[in-house]
Design a protein around this motif. Structure first.
Motif, mmCIF file in Angstrom:
data_model
loop_
_atom_site.group_PDB
_atom_site.id
_atom_site.type_symbol
_atom_site.label_atom_id
_atom_site.label_comp_id
_atom_site.label_asym_id
_atom_site.label_seq_id
_atom_site.Cartn_x
_atom_site.Cartn_y
_atom_site.Cartn_z
ATOM 1 N N ASP A 176 0.802 -1.219 0.000
ATOM 2 C CA ASP A 176 0.000 0.000 0.000
ATOM 3 C C ASP A 176 0.840 1.277 0.000
ATOM 4 N N LEU A 177 1.763 1.413 0.955
ATOM 5 C CA LEU A 177 2.483 2.670 1.133
ATOM 6 C C LEU A 177 3.788 2.758 0.358
ATOM 7 N N LYS A 178 4.374 1.645 0.036
ATOM 8 C CA LYS A 178 5.649 1.579 -0.713
ATOM 9 C C LYS A 178 6.844 2.126 0.065
ATOM 10 N N TYR A 179 6.723 2.285 1.369
ATOM 11 C CA TYR A 179 7.843 2.656 2.241
ATOM 12 C C TYR A 179 7.535 2.115 3.633
ATOM 13 N N CYS A 180 8.552 2.074 4.477
ATOM 14 C CA CYS A 180 8.389 1.528 5.826
ATOM 15 C C CYS A 180 9.218 2.372 6.800
ATOM 16 N N PRO A 181 8.561 3.071 7.723
ATOM 17 C CA PRO A 181 9.297 3.901 8.682
ATOM 18 C C PRO A 181 10.267 3.075 9.521
ATOM 19 N N ILE A 182 11.290 3.737 10.010
ATOM 20 C CA ILE A 182 12.348 3.051 10.759
ATOM 21 C C ILE A 182 11.812 2.372 12.009
ATOM 22 N N TYR A 183 10.854 3.003 12.695
ATOM 23 C CA TYR A 183 10.321 2.402 13.920
ATOM 24 C C TYR A 183 9.574 1.097 13.626
ATOM 25 N N VAL A 184 8.969 1.003 12.446
ATOM 26 C CA VAL A 184 8.284 -0.240 12.062
ATOM 27 C C VAL A 184 9.322 -1.309 11.740
ATOM 28 N N LYS A 185 10.412 -0.906 11.085
ATOM 29 C CA LYS A 185 11.475 -1.863 10.782
ATOM 30 C C LYS A 185 12.107 -2.406 12.059
ATOM 31 N N GLN A 186 12.291 -1.537 13.058
ATOM 32 C CA GLN A 186 12.849 -2.000 14.335
ATOM 33 C C GLN A 186 11.907 -3.005 14.995
ATOM 34 N N SER A 187 10.628 -2.712 14.959
ATOM 35 C CA SER A 187 9.643 -3.641 15.509
ATOM 36 C C SER A 187 9.643 -4.957 14.735
ATOM 37 N N MET A 188 9.761 -4.872 13.420
ATOM 38 C CA MET A 188 9.797 -6.075 12.596
ATOM 39 C C MET A 188 11.014 -6.934 12.897
ATOM 40 N N GLU A 189 12.145 -6.310 13.208
ATOM 41 C CA GLU A 189 13.328 -7.087 13.589
ATOM 42 C C GLU A 189 13.038 -7.934 14.812
ATOM 43 N N ASP A 190 12.408 -7.333 15.815
ATOM 44 C CA ASP A 190 12.070 -8.082 17.032
ATOM 45 C C ASP A 190 11.077 -9.204 16.740
ATOM 46 N N ILE A 191 10.061 -8.879 15.961
ATOM 47 C CA ILE A 191 9.048 -9.887 15.615
ATOM 48 C C ILE A 191 9.698 -11.040 14.846
ATOM 49 N N TYR A 192 10.535 -10.708 13.867
ATOM 50 C CA TYR A 192 11.145 -11.752 13.049
ATOM 51 C C TYR A 192 12.110 -12.619 13.860
ATOM 52 N N LYS A 193 12.856 -12.024 14.773
ATOM 53 C CA LYS A 193 13.765 -12.820 15.611
ATOM 54 C C LYS A 193 12.997 -13.882 16.384
ATOM 55 N N GLN A 194 11.866 -13.488 16.953
ATOM 56 C CA GLN A 194 11.051 -14.448 17.702
ATOM 57 C C GLN A 194 10.414 -15.478 16.771
ATOM 58 N N TYR A 195 9.958 -15.024 15.627
ATOM 59 C CA TYR A 195 9.370 -15.927 14.633
ATOM 60 C C TYR A 195 10.393 -16.966 14.184
#
Length: 101
Positions: free
Chosen positions: A55-74
């Protein structure tokens, strides 16, 4: 052989016959919880992917940081495949919206 002699000799068998089903039950509960958490983490990765990549074609840094944590646990829960591909594509997005001319 008295009753108490019988109890002294056979208590390990009683303990094992009670413990094995309890251990099996606990194992199945832990595995179900693990699979459930992994599914929720995968769903969150997909949700973020759809919002920011599609949808947005970009991803803010705070979302990327959150995604790192989510992906590590995943990944720690043995999640891979589609979740890994989506995570990598999210991380490749720019952090700011491109200005339109």
């Amino acid at each position: 052989m008295t009753f108490w002699d019988y109890v002294k000799e056979s208590w390990p068998g009683w303990v094992c016959s009670a413990a094995v089903p309890a251990i099996i039950y606990l194992y199945t509960q832990v595995m179900a919880s693990r699979n459930g958490v992994r599914a929720l983490l995968r769903a969150e990765i997909i949700r973020v992917y759809n919002k920011y990549h599609d949808d947005l074609k970009y991803c803010p840094i705070y979302v990327k940081q959150s995604m790192e944590d989510i992906y590590k646990q995943y990944h720690a829960l043995k999640g891979n495949g589609v979740g890994t591909k989506l995570y990598e594509e999210i991380m490749e997005l720019p952090t700011e919206k491109e200005e339109e001319n």
